[in-house]
Enzyme design. Sequence first.
Site, mmCIF file in Angstrom:
data_model
loop_
_atom_site.group_PDB
_atom_site.id
_atom_site.type_symbol
_atom_site.label_atom_id
_atom_site.label_comp_id
_atom_site.label_asym_id
_atom_site.label_seq_id
_atom_site.Cartn_x
_atom_site.Cartn_y
_atom_site.Cartn_z
ATOM 1 N N ASP A 89 0.975 -1.235 0.117
ATOM 2 C CA ASP A 89 0.083 0.087 -0.053
ATOM 3 C C ASP A 89 0.691 1.248 -0.003
ATOM 4 O O ASP A 89 0.516 2.267 0.747
ATOM 5 C CB ASP A 89 -0.877 -0.013 1.126
ATOM 6 C CG ASP A 89 -1.798 -1.257 1.261
ATOM 7 O OD1 ASP A 89 -2.101 -1.921 0.098
ATOM 8 O OD2 ASP A 89 -3.011 -1.117 2.040
ATOM 9 N N LYS B 266 -6.802 -5.191 -3.053
ATOM 10 C CA LYS B 266 -7.711 -5.769 -1.915
ATOM 11 C C LYS B 266 -8.623 -4.574 -1.367
ATOM 12 O O LYS B 266 -8.307 -3.450 -1.575
ATOM 13 C CB LYS B 266 -6.721 -6.159 -0.852
ATOM 14 C CG LYS B 266 -5.864 -5.151 -0.320
ATOM 15 C CD LYS B 266 -4.865 -5.599 0.700
ATOM 16 C CE LYS B 266 -3.963 -4.272 1.365
ATOM 17 N NZ LYS B 266 -5.114 -3.477 2.037
ATOM 18 N N CYS C 280 -2.210 -2.585 7.506
ATOM 19 C CA CYS C 280 -2.003 -3.357 6.522
ATOM 20 C C CYS C 280 -0.673 -4.343 6.480
ATOM 21 O O CYS C 280 -1.007 -5.659 5.970
ATOM 22 C CB CYS C 280 -2.165 -2.927 5.137
ATOM 23 S SG CYS C 280 -3.999 -2.120 4.830
HETATM 24 C C1 VGL Z 1 -4.775 0.845 5.512
HETATM 25 C C2 VGL Z 1 -6.508 1.915 6.732
HETATM 26 C C3 VGL Z 1 -7.291 1.305 5.759
HETATM 27 C C4 VGL Z 1 -3.481 0.446 5.453
HETATM 28 C C5 VGL Z 1 -5.872 0.575 4.612
HETATM 29 O O1 VGL Z 1 -3.062 0.469 4.293
HETATM 30 O O2 VGL Z 1 -2.869 0.171 6.518
HETATM 31 N N1 VGL Z 1 -5.280 1.417 6.562
HETATM 32 N N2 VGL Z 1 -7.143 0.984 4.624
#
Ligand code: VGL
Length: 221
Positions: free
Chosen positions: A13, A111, A156
Amino acid sequence: MAYGAQDCLLVIDVQNDFMPGGALAVPRGDEVVPIINRLAPAFEHVVLTQDWHPAGHVSFATSHVGTAPFQTMMLPYGEQVLWPDHCVQGTPGAALHADLRIPHARMVIRKGHHANVDSYSAFMEADRATKTGLAGYLREQGVRRVVCVGLATDYCVAWTALDARAAGFEAVVVEDACRAIDLNGSLDRAWRELAAAGVRRTTADALRSGAGTHNPWLPES
Ligand code: VGL
Ligand code: ZN
């Protein structure tokens, strides 16, 4: 061999919305980019992930009346933190950081695409039943160990490393190649859970200095 064909770098991410100024900014999230860029060439196998939500996703506070970002809510699959709208499919905020340089990455796994289920983990959605397919892919590739970097340490990255262990992989988190959101003690809790699950914690320097030689952080698998 310290790491090679049996290892996969999971770059989690590293997207614009998680950068300073982004929709769900992770403090100093941009600092991981050069660190990951230096680490990635040591891995022949790299998988990238993208948080990839449809508009109106269940994890967005704006999808529920009378709620605000960063509060929690009970959903059919359990407690969910509600977030600002972020990483909406196809938007600039969902794109990978433009300075990420990993041309040899083999796969991008997206995802959080089911409207009613979140997915912090790259392996398993928040209903704890729906698999993303990543474990099967890695097994077919002969991977036995995943090295996790990216954003956010306590969401994540942690959930991905824990699920990697649950799926039977060795897992390592490179602490300085991650940054955390740290909501109500989430970072301390994550490190405790990672340690309890047998996830190793290391640094980019320790990993790099071990490349191609015996690395005390990464015993032969
Ligand atoms: C994430 C909160 C919501 C992350 C993704 O990548 O850690 N955190 N969506
Ligand atoms: Zn998300």
